[in-house]
Design a protein around this motif. Sequence first.
Motif, PDB file in Angstrom:
ATOM      1  N   TRP A   1      57.088  42.278  46.057  1.00 55.98           N
ATOM      2  CA  TRP A   1      56.404  42.888  44.932  1.00 55.98           C
ATOM      3  C   TRP A   1      56.276  41.883  43.804  1.00 55.98           C
ATOM      4  O   TRP A   1      57.175  41.090  43.561  1.00 55.98           O
ATOM      5  CB  TRP A   1      57.204  44.087  44.404  1.00 55.98           C
ATOM      6  N   LEU A   2      55.162  41.947  43.090  1.00 55.27           N
ATOM      7  CA  LEU A   2      54.975  41.111  41.913  1.00 55.27           C
ATOM      8  C   LEU A   2      55.458  41.864  40.684  1.00 55.27           C
ATOM      9  O   LEU A   2      54.985  42.968  40.393  1.00 55.27           O
ATOM     10  CB  LEU A   2      53.503  40.730  41.743  1.00 55.27           C
TER      11      LEU A   2
ATOM     12  N   LEU B   1      52.893  43.045  47.772  1.00 54.66           N
ATOM     13  CA  LEU B   1      52.124  41.851  48.118  1.00 54.66           C
ATOM     14  C   LEU B   1      52.121  41.637  49.627  1.00 54.66           C
ATOM     15  O   LEU B   1      51.121  41.247  50.221  1.00 54.66           O
ATOM     16  CB  LEU B   1      52.742  40.618  47.436  1.00 54.66           C
ATOM     17  N   THR B   2      53.272  41.891  50.238  1.00 55.62           N
ATOM     18  CA  THR B   2      53.454  41.719  51.679  1.00 55.62           C
ATOM     19  C   THR B   2      54.408  42.784  52.173  1.00 55.62           C
ATOM     20  O   THR B   2      55.312  43.198  51.452  1.00 55.62           O
ATOM     21  CB  THR B   2      54.054  40.340  52.012  1.00 55.62           C
TER      22      THR B   2
END
Length: 332
Positions: free
Chosen positions: A328-329, A32-33
């Motif tokens: 992370w998702l 995600l980042t």
Amino acid sequence: MLCFRNKCFRTLKLVIISSLLLACQDVNKQPLTQWQHAVEGAYDADISNDASLSVVSSIHHGISVWDLKNNALKYTWSQQQNSSDNLVLAIDIADNNSHAITASRENFSLWNLATGQSEGFWQISESNIRDVAIANNGNYLLVGQSNNKVVHITLASGRRLEFLGHQEKINSVDMLPNGRVAMSGSNDFVAYVWDTLSGQVIYRFNHPSRVTKVALDPKGRFAFSADSKKDAHIWDLKTGEKISSLKYTNRQEIFSTISFSPDGKQLLTGAPSRKVSVWDIASGKRLSSWRVTPRKDIRPAGAVVYAAAFSDNNVIITESSAGYAERWLFEP
């Protein structure tokens, strides 16, 4: 005709198995980042249990402390003043985020995470440091060594208790937040859980090869031990009974970091192969896995997952040897 059918059946079977393996491993998952915390890679890192802080060791930045909520640099530390010996290879953050311990092969330091100040520096001469752990408020320190000893230090009194149960060098240590229970794993194929007041063994967990990683759940529910071949187990810390064994199809899996979910349902692992995995504690089944980003200038592309932690809203944060912190998702 029979041979043709058998060949087709084997091919179909392989396709089905491959599809099932890929289904439970998100091999193409993207973070995600991503933040860069060490420009030319890191030597070690740890993430706090609440995923709010990380401490990263690197050659160009020394030791850096990061606020992971805002990706803000909080402190920069040096392991040893006026010396090039800043090669920190082991880091642990207290469960309540009060302090951190950092260690090279020959010395270790205690740091106050509220003030950023050093609260102690110690050198050892009789052996090399292999791993370290710290209790809440920096009250107790644990040092695993290459001379088969684990040393438990009470800072207020200076008391040093040497655990002498192992017959070979120590690979991994951990300690509950109150400092009363420790765990250690060694090349002697054994993981011990032991009382830090008396040095008495509470549980002994035997393995078929050298024990490479141990971990204790900060809430005192579980223990984890894994060896260099095929066995990785989750134990009930109250009874010493095995809850589950991690189920994987590879010939072996080596783990470089372990974290338990706050609700006690999942185990998070990182590996030297870039792999991050989430496991079901009750069954030992892998729920999901993916790989962290490698350094672009390294061939073959690789990274060791030094730390991983559960954050809010099914988000997992990792720090790796590539120098990246990544979010992370995780979708159960």
